[in-house]
Design a protein around this motif. Structure first.
Motif, PDB file in Angstrom:
ATOM      1  N   ASN A   1     -22.763  65.531 -50.002  1.00 47.54           N
ATOM      2  CA  ASN A   1     -22.446  66.780 -50.906  1.00 47.54           C
ATOM      3  C   ASN A   1     -23.634  67.907 -50.525  1.00 47.54           C
ATOM      4  OD1 ASN A   1     -20.454  65.561 -52.366  1.00 47.54           O
ATOM      5  ND2 ASN A   1     -22.035  64.665 -53.642  1.00 47.54           N
ATOM      6  N   TRP A   2     -24.048  67.948 -49.253  1.00 50.18           N
ATOM      7  CA  TRP A   2     -24.786  69.034 -48.529  1.00 50.18           C
ATOM      8  C   TRP A   2     -23.725  69.990 -47.883  1.00 50.18           C
ATOM      9  CZ3 TRP A   2     -30.237  70.354 -47.673  1.00 50.18           C
ATOM     10  CH2 TRP A   2     -30.917  69.521 -48.464  1.00 50.18           C
ATOM     11  N   PRO A   3     -23.945  71.395 -48.237  1.00 55.61           N
ATOM     12  CA  PRO A   3     -23.060  72.080 -47.300  1.00 55.61           C
ATOM     13  C   PRO A   3     -23.476  72.121 -45.898  1.00 55.61           C
ATOM     14  CG  PRO A   3     -24.118  73.274 -48.909  1.00 55.61           C
ATOM     15  CD  PRO A   3     -24.380  71.845 -49.295  1.00 55.61           C
ATOM     16  N   MET A   4     -22.554  72.393 -44.831  1.00 59.95           N
ATOM     17  CA  MET A   4     -23.064  72.431 -43.441  1.00 59.95           C
ATOM     18  C   MET A   4     -24.006  73.716 -43.260  1.00 59.95           C
ATOM     19  SD  MET A   4     -21.436  70.259 -41.511  1.00 59.95           S
ATOM     20  CE  MET A   4     -21.125  70.843 -40.195  1.00 59.95           C
ATOM     21  N   HIS A   5     -24.007  74.777 -44.121  1.00 56.93           N
ATOM     22  CA  HIS A   5     -24.712  75.869 -43.718  1.00 56.93           C
ATOM     23  C   HIS A   5     -26.122  75.538 -43.930  1.00 56.93           C
ATOM     24  CE1 HIS A   5     -23.862  76.618 -47.982  1.00 56.93           C
ATOM     25  NE2 HIS A   5     -25.055  77.332 -47.853  1.00 56.93           N
ATOM     26  N   ARG A   6     -26.563  74.384 -44.815  1.00 52.97           N
ATOM     27  CA  ARG A   6     -27.782  74.177 -45.387  1.00 52.97           C
ATOM     28  C   ARG A   6     -28.525  73.060 -44.459  1.00 52.97           C
ATOM     29  NH1 ARG A   6     -28.719  72.600 -51.236  1.00 52.97           N
ATOM     30  NH2 ARG A   6     -30.921  72.889 -50.422  1.00 52.97           N
ATOM     31  N   ILE A   7     -27.908  72.612 -43.433  1.00 60.53           N
ATOM     32  CA  ILE A   7     -28.219  71.722 -42.467  1.00 60.53           C
ATOM     33  C   ILE A   7     -28.890  72.678 -41.269  1.00 60.53           C
ATOM     34  CG2 ILE A   7     -27.861  70.010 -40.853  1.00 60.53           C
ATOM     35  CD1 ILE A   7     -25.490  69.071 -42.545  1.00 60.53           C
ATOM     36  N   GLY A   8     -29.863  72.194 -40.742  1.00 62.35           N
ATOM     37  CA  GLY A   8     -30.656  72.826 -39.626  1.00 62.35           C
ATOM     38  C   GLY A   8     -29.567  73.049 -38.547  1.00 62.35           C
ATOM     39  N   SER A   9     -29.717  74.282 -37.816  1.00 61.20           N
ATOM     40  CA  SER A   9     -28.651  74.537 -36.598  1.00 61.20           C
ATOM     41  C   SER A   9     -28.732  73.389 -35.499  1.00 61.20           C
ATOM     42  CB  SER A   9     -28.906  75.844 -36.150  1.00 61.20           C
ATOM     43  OG  SER A   9     -28.924  76.986 -37.188  1.00 61.20           O
ATOM     44  N   ILE A  10     -29.953  73.092 -35.409  1.00 59.69           N
ATOM     45  CA  ILE A  10     -29.989  71.901 -34.293  1.00 59.69           C
ATOM     46  C   ILE A  10     -29.300  70.737 -34.692  1.00 59.69           C
ATOM     47  CG2 ILE A  10     -31.734  70.273 -33.212  1.00 59.69           C
ATOM     48  CD1 ILE A  10     -31.670  73.336 -32.242  1.00 59.69           C
ATOM     49  N   GLU A  11     -29.548  70.208 -35.934  1.00 60.91           N
ATOM     50  CA  GLU A  11     -28.964  68.962 -36.447  1.00 60.91           C
ATOM     51  C   GLU A  11     -27.500  69.060 -36.641  1.00 60.91           C
ATOM     52  OE1 GLU A  11     -31.596  70.539 -37.424  1.00 60.91           O
ATOM     53  OE2 GLU A  11     -33.221  69.200 -38.113  1.00 60.91           O
TER      54      GLU A  11
ATOM     55  N   ASN B   1     -27.850  57.349 -29.043  1.00 61.15           N
ATOM     56  CA  ASN B   1     -28.958  57.120 -28.337  1.00 61.15           C
ATOM     57  C   ASN B   1     -29.293  58.787 -28.016  1.00 61.15           C
ATOM     58  OD1 ASN B   1     -31.620  55.958 -27.327  1.00 61.15           O
ATOM     59  ND2 ASN B   1     -30.660  56.673 -25.235  1.00 61.15           N
ATOM     60  N   GLU B   2     -28.340  59.494 -27.156  1.00 60.04           N
ATOM     61  CA  GLU B   2     -28.522  60.694 -26.735  1.00 60.04           C
ATOM     62  C   GLU B   2     -28.669  61.750 -27.870  1.00 60.04           C
ATOM     63  OE1 GLU B   2     -28.575  62.147 -23.443  1.00 60.04           O
ATOM     64  OE2 GLU B   2     -28.661  60.012 -22.729  1.00 60.04           O
ATOM     65  N   ALA B   3     -27.922  61.562 -28.784  1.00 62.80           N
ATOM     66  CA  ALA B   3     -27.935  62.491 -30.053  1.00 62.80           C
ATOM     67  C   ALA B   3     -29.155  62.464 -30.478  1.00 62.80           C
ATOM     68  CB  ALA B   3     -26.757  62.291 -30.915  1.00 62.80           C
ATOM     69  N   ILE B   4     -29.785  61.122 -30.883  1.00 63.97           N
ATOM     70  CA  ILE B   4     -31.117  61.071 -31.660  1.00 63.97           C
ATOM     71  C   ILE B   4     -32.114  61.683 -30.712  1.00 63.97           C
ATOM     72  CG2 ILE B   4     -32.904  59.430 -32.314  1.00 63.97           C
ATOM     73  CD1 ILE B   4     -30.075  57.502 -32.904  1.00 63.97           C
ATOM     74  N   ASP B   5     -32.069  61.211 -29.487  1.00 67.81           N
ATOM     75  CA  ASP B   5     -33.067  62.152 -28.555  1.00 67.81           C
ATOM     76  C   ASP B   5     -32.913  63.508 -28.675  1.00 67.81           C
ATOM     77  OD1 ASP B   5     -33.885  59.543 -27.814  1.00 67.81           O
ATOM     78  OD2 ASP B   5     -33.112  59.387 -25.828  1.00 67.81           O
ATOM     79  N   LEU B   6     -31.819  64.021 -28.591  1.00 64.51           N
ATOM     80  CA  LEU B   6     -31.588  65.542 -28.630  1.00 64.51           C
ATOM     81  C   LEU B   6     -32.260  66.129 -29.751  1.00 64.51           C
ATOM     82  CD1 LEU B   6     -28.094  65.972 -27.301  1.00 64.51           C
ATOM     83  CD2 LEU B   6     -30.135  66.911 -25.962  1.00 64.51           C
ATOM     84  N   ALA B   7     -31.844  65.571 -31.014  1.00 64.84           N
ATOM     85  CA  ALA B   7     -32.455  65.869 -32.255  1.00 64.84           C
ATOM     86  C   ALA B   7     -33.956  65.987 -32.452  1.00 64.84           C
ATOM     87  CB  ALA B   7     -31.815  65.259 -33.457  1.00 64.84           C
ATOM     88  N   LYS B   8     -34.605  65.077 -31.766  1.00 61.67           N
ATOM     89  CA  LYS B   8     -36.186  64.801 -31.648  1.00 61.67           C
ATOM     90  C   LYS B   8     -36.663  65.752 -30.792  1.00 61.67           C
ATOM     91  CE  LYS B   8     -36.249  59.793 -32.384  1.00 61.67           C
ATOM     92  NZ  LYS B   8     -36.673  58.548 -31.457  1.00 61.67           N
ATOM     93  N   TYR B   9     -35.797  66.043 -29.691  1.00 64.96           N
ATOM     94  CA  TYR B   9     -36.567  66.880 -28.857  1.00 64.96           C
ATOM     95  C   TYR B   9     -36.503  68.358 -28.954  1.00 64.96           C
ATOM     96  CZ  TYR B   9     -37.236  69.244 -24.059  1.00 64.96           C
ATOM     97  OH  TYR B   9     -37.807  69.941 -23.008  1.00 64.96           O
ATOM     98  N   PHE B  10     -35.272  68.808 -29.689  1.00 62.19           N
ATOM     99  CA  PHE B  10     -35.068  70.187 -29.895  1.00 62.19           C
ATOM    100  C   PHE B  10     -35.595  70.518 -31.312  1.00 62.19           C
ATOM    101  CE2 PHE B  10     -32.219  69.888 -26.272  1.00 62.19           C
ATOM    102  CZ  PHE B  10     -32.960  71.011 -25.644  1.00 62.19           C
ATOM    103  N   SER B  11     -35.823  69.355 -32.064  1.00 67.26           N
ATOM    104  CA  SER B  11     -36.376  69.703 -33.639  1.00 67.26           C
ATOM    105  C   SER B  11     -37.697  68.838 -33.685  1.00 67.26           C
ATOM    106  CB  SER B  11     -35.182  69.462 -34.567  1.00 67.26           C
ATOM    107  OG  SER B  11     -35.600  69.821 -35.911  1.00 67.26           O
TER     108      SER B  11
ATOM    109  N   ALA C   1     -39.061  64.485 -35.345  1.00 72.08           N
ATOM    110  CA  ALA C   1     -38.721  63.107 -35.623  1.00 72.08           C
ATOM    111  C   ALA C   1     -37.943  63.033 -36.617  1.00 72.08           C
ATOM    112  CB  ALA C   1     -40.160  62.230 -35.544  1.00 72.08           C
ATOM    113  N   ASP C   2     -38.144  63.648 -37.820  1.00 76.04           N
ATOM    114  CA  ASP C   2     -37.325  63.609 -39.151  1.00 76.04           C
ATOM    115  C   ASP C   2     -35.725  63.870 -38.652  1.00 76.04           C
ATOM    116  OD1 ASP C   2     -39.194  62.870 -40.656  1.00 76.04           O
ATOM    117  OD2 ASP C   2     -39.767  64.854 -41.378  1.00 76.04           O
ATOM    118  N   ALA C   3     -35.578  64.755 -37.914  1.00 78.52           N
ATOM    119  CA  ALA C   3     -34.287  65.274 -37.372  1.00 78.52           C
ATOM    120  C   ALA C   3     -33.334  64.037 -36.857  1.00 78.52           C
ATOM    121  CB  ALA C   3     -34.322  66.592 -36.677  1.00 78.52           C
TER     122      ALA C   3
END
Length: 178
Positions: free
Chosen positions: A98-108, A132-142, A144-146
């Protein structure tokens, strides 16, 4: 030498740029991105050596940044997400609790779009690689929580997808067996 990993990084950056500049033509975003990468490369070379001369070349700017195979891979990802944008966002939404898309960080948000696209429309890419690639991208550009956030959503989505067929028996004439 650029890799598919680098291609995914570039795809994420293009999607991020497109997300923050809505209404811009996607082809224009892609062209601007490659030019921007070339400018950054020149600046980096000049930072290391102010006297460096940039040779003129028959190669296009895009060819100077990445080999054709990786550029095509990158652009296919970006265009694929763009073509299936609405469908991908609709598939992501139920996993957001129930989170709207606009409330999620742009990277995530864009990491999820990229990963959902690959999981839904690229059966040749193993899902474990996509996760694996998606998790690594989220960590790299945002941060660890991402990475944990993206992992949680993609893991649930992966479990809800049908198991892909890895082998289909064939008849002697080459058609699929019943």
């Amino acid at each position: 030498m650029a890799t598919r990993r680098q291609g995914r990084e570039w795809a994420l950056q293009m999607l991020f740029q497109d997300d923050l500049n809505p209404g811009q033509d996607l082809d224009m975003t892609i062209r601007k991105f490659w030019r921007q990468q070339w400018t950054c490369k020149i600046d980096e070379m000049r930072d290391r050596n102010p006297d460096v001369k940039i040779e003129s070349s028959e190669e296009s700017i895009e060819e100077r940044i990445a080999p054709l195979k990786i550029r095509l891979f990158t652009e296919a990802l970006v265009r694929g997400v763009g073509e299936h944008f609405q469908e991908i966002d609709e598939r992501i939404f139920p996993y957001l609790q129930n989170w709207p898309m606009h409330r999620i960080g742009s990277i995530e948000r864009n990491v999820l779009r990229l990963a959902f696209y690959e999981m839904m429309f690229c059966p040749d890419v193993p899902r474990a690689v996509v996760l694996n690639e998606a998790i690594d991208l989220a960590k790299y550009f945002s941060n660890a929580d991402a990475g944990r956030f993206v992992n949680g959503i993609l893991d649930k989505f992966n479990k809800d997808l049908p198991v892909p067929d890895t082998w289909t028996p064939k008849k002697p004439d080459g058609s699929a067996a019943p």
